[in-house]
Design a protein around this motif. Structure first.
Motif, PDB file in Angstrom:
ATOM      1  N   ARG A 204      37.996  32.374  41.182  1.00 23.42           N
ATOM      2  CA  ARG A 204      37.844  33.714  40.337  1.00 23.42           C
ATOM      3  C   ARG A 204      36.711  33.482  39.430  1.00 23.42           C
ATOM      4  NH1 ARG A 204      41.158  36.586  36.368  1.00 23.42           N
ATOM      5  NH2 ARG A 204      41.079  34.870  35.042  1.00 23.42           N
ATOM      6  N   ALA A 205      36.421  32.490  38.798  1.00 22.31           N
ATOM      7  CA  ALA A 205      35.193  32.494  37.806  1.00 22.31           C
ATOM      8  C   ALA A 205      33.890  32.856  38.553  1.00 22.31           C
ATOM      9  CB  ALA A 205      34.963  31.115  37.534  1.00 22.31           C
ATOM     10  N   VAL A 206      33.500  32.329  40.012  1.00 18.27           N
ATOM     11  CA  VAL A 206      32.137  32.792  40.484  1.00 18.27           C
ATOM     12  C   VAL A 206      32.344  34.078  40.850  1.00 18.27           C
ATOM     13  CG1 VAL A 206      31.613  30.529  41.140  1.00 18.27           C
ATOM     14  CG2 VAL A 206      33.026  31.932  42.601  1.00 18.27           C
ATOM     15  N   LEU A 207      33.340  34.587  41.430  1.00 15.44           N
ATOM     16  CA  LEU A 207      33.491  36.090  41.858  1.00 15.44           C
ATOM     17  C   LEU A 207      33.434  37.236  40.509  1.00 15.44           C
ATOM     18  CD1 LEU A 207      36.279  35.730  44.850  1.00 15.44           C
ATOM     19  CD2 LEU A 207      33.769  36.076  44.887  1.00 15.44           C
ATOM     20  N   GLU A 208      33.963  36.651  39.645  1.00 14.41           N
ATOM     21  CA  GLU A 208      33.994  37.541  38.324  1.00 14.41           C
ATOM     22  C   GLU A 208      32.629  37.549  37.838  1.00 14.41           C
ATOM     23  OE1 GLU A 208      36.813  39.344  36.227  1.00 14.41           O
ATOM     24  OE2 GLU A 208      38.488  37.917  36.795  1.00 14.41           O
ATOM     25  N   ALA A 209      31.992  36.412  37.746  1.00 10.82           N
ATOM     26  CA  ALA A 209      30.616  36.315  37.395  1.00 10.82           C
ATOM     27  C   ALA A 209      29.741  37.197  38.016  1.00 10.82           C
ATOM     28  CB  ALA A 209      30.202  34.970  37.487  1.00 10.82           C
ATOM     29  N   MET A 210      30.071  37.398  39.523  1.00  6.77           N
ATOM     30  CA  MET A 210      29.257  38.318  40.219  1.00  6.77           C
ATOM     31  C   MET A 210      29.468  39.659  40.030  1.00  6.77           C
ATOM     32  SD  MET A 210      29.398  38.626  44.395  1.00  6.77           S
ATOM     33  CE  MET A 210      30.536  40.168  44.071  1.00  6.77           C
ATOM     34  N   LEU A 211      30.875  39.888  39.850  1.00 11.47           N
ATOM     35  CA  LEU A 211      31.278  41.329  39.452  1.00 11.47           C
ATOM     36  C   LEU A 211      30.593  41.799  38.247  1.00 11.47           C
ATOM     37  CD1 LEU A 211      34.952  41.159  40.944  1.00 11.47           C
ATOM     38  CD2 LEU A 211      32.931  42.614  41.800  1.00 11.47           C
ATOM     39  N   ALA A 212      30.633  40.752  37.297  1.00 12.22           N
ATOM     40  CA  ALA A 212      30.200  41.268  35.912  1.00 12.22           C
ATOM     41  C   ALA A 212      28.724  41.492  36.034  1.00 12.22           C
ATOM     42  CB  ALA A 212      30.136  40.196  34.963  1.00 12.22           C
ATOM     43  N   ARG A 213      27.793  40.847  36.608  1.00 12.65           N
ATOM     44  CA  ARG A 213      26.533  41.098  37.003  1.00 12.65           C
ATOM     45  C   ARG A 213      26.257  42.458  37.561  1.00 12.65           C
ATOM     46  NH1 ARG A 213      21.441  39.279  37.857  1.00 12.65           N
ATOM     47  NH2 ARG A 213      21.933  37.159  37.206  1.00 12.65           N
TER      48      ARG A 213
END
Lengths: 223, 223
Positions: free
Chosen positions: B83-92
């Motif tokens: 979830r962390a890596v995906l949400e980081a990408m989404l935030a960018r």
DNA sequence: ATCCTCAATAATGTCGACAATTCGGCAAGG
DNA sequence: CCTTGCCGAATTGTCGACATTATTGAGGAT
């Protein structure tokens, strides 16, 4: 004690037919027809369609049947983008956890990949490519991420053949894989993640190229 | 023209019952019993179970029925990691794409979050937290990643209540959200990804703390 | 007392039939 | 000529019944 092989399962049969391209995007999947075609009951086919719908390979509309899901160009890019961040994470993890056996397996794959590139065998190289990545997933020991990546890969498979057609792609891809392998061998997580990230950024670029090429070709050869 | 609401669908009913905790992990799900309980046919329940199995909320064993899938501590950490890596990408992505309406919605949520923290309302804050993240997914305009993240969230939900219990967690979380919001407002992709990454690293730490605390408590209060 | 066998039971897997819905064409009306 | 409403074929959704499979418990042999 007679356990029939998994290939008899309508789910696996249908899945294979879709992923391998025997069933085309947007093609309607009539339950009765499929049931007869693969020798199974309509109930089993129905269950398989539900699974494939949840998996994203089939689109299921209430009272309107099922069809092979069409993955648009934009969606293919999205899929590849997600795959990139997940595989980057897996590569980092694999670097710190990979066993001697894992490294040995990767080394074998690398040797074969070099052979294929030297022989100019693009599709053979492509298959080894898949093996290489799967080996890394296994080494990472992260079932949750592996499941997701595997699912994404099956959805985007239709586009992966086109990317192999780009001139010089195989040679460049091989160099990128060498970098990933070196980082894993050195148990360097940062380097492994960076190398994988760079590799998949290249794949994304190639995918954009393939899509663009396809559009141009379509425009030049209308009808 | 009478279209019954989605809540009548056995799939949604069952899903809600599992996610809300009415059905406990490893609890057996007998088709006939469920069918009567929610007023549906066994066929529909069966289809729902297949979907939930594919979704990871239910475990389906051939000829042995279905049970609510138990998410282990280790798996919960894996889920949060992905979830962390995906949400980081989404935030960018959201940072470069967020609209004025999106920013306005986020601002509203931030205001309410500050209120809840000031009032010491942990669970109200937790709900707003979910809203905040969902708003970012929407702003990112990345359906593929959003679907995956939503699925992961539903699997890990059982643990999210425990994380809210850590002393001082809400205040710290609020500060992290402020940073994310500021980065989005400034349309700074790098900063947004970094802030989200830091935030979810904290969440992961809190989750480890919660799991550890649970183990200690279990040891101190045996039986 | 323990283990094994085997019937009784409960649940799932599958099939066939029927009801409900969608979609195509076709005719009537504007 | 286009729109609207309706009928019929095709397909999906649902239900009930039955076959198949796992589980449980009693009873007997060692």
């Amino acid at each position: 004690m007679k356990r029939r092989p998994v290939r008899a399962d309508p789910y696996h049969k249908l899945r294979e037919a879709i992923v391998s391209g025997q069933l085309h995007p947007n093609e309607r999947l009539v339950e009765a027809a499929i049931a007869e075609r693969i020798g199974a009951g309509r109930t089993a086919v129905r269950a398989a369609l539900v699974r494939l719908d949840q998996e994203g390979l089939v689109e299921l509309e209430r009272n309107r049947g099922a069809r092979v899901r069409h993955i648009s160009d934009g969606e293919a890019l999205e899929i590849e983008e997600v795959r990139a961040v997940l595989e980057a994470m897996l590569a980092r993890r694999a670097a710190t956890r990979v066993s001697a056996e894992g490294l040995s397996a990767l080394r074998q794959v690398m040797i074969q990949m070099r052979e294929r590139v030297a022989a100019g065998d693009s599709i053979g190289y492509s298959e080894l490519n898949a093996t290489f990545h799967q080996t890394i997933w296994t080494a990472a020991g992260h079932p949750t991420a592996s499941r997701l990546v595997a699912g994404l890969k099956s959805q985007g498979i239709r586009f992966q053949y086109q990317t192999a057609l780009r001139p010089g792609r195989a040679e460049r891809s091989l160099r990128e894989h060498e970098a990933i392998f070196a980082a894993l061998k050195a148990h360097d997580g940062d380097a492994a993640e960076a190398a994988m990230r760079e590799h998949l950024a290249e794949v994304l670029d190639t995918l954009r190229w393939a899509i663009d090429t396809q559009h141009r070709t379509a425009r030049w050869l209308p009808g």
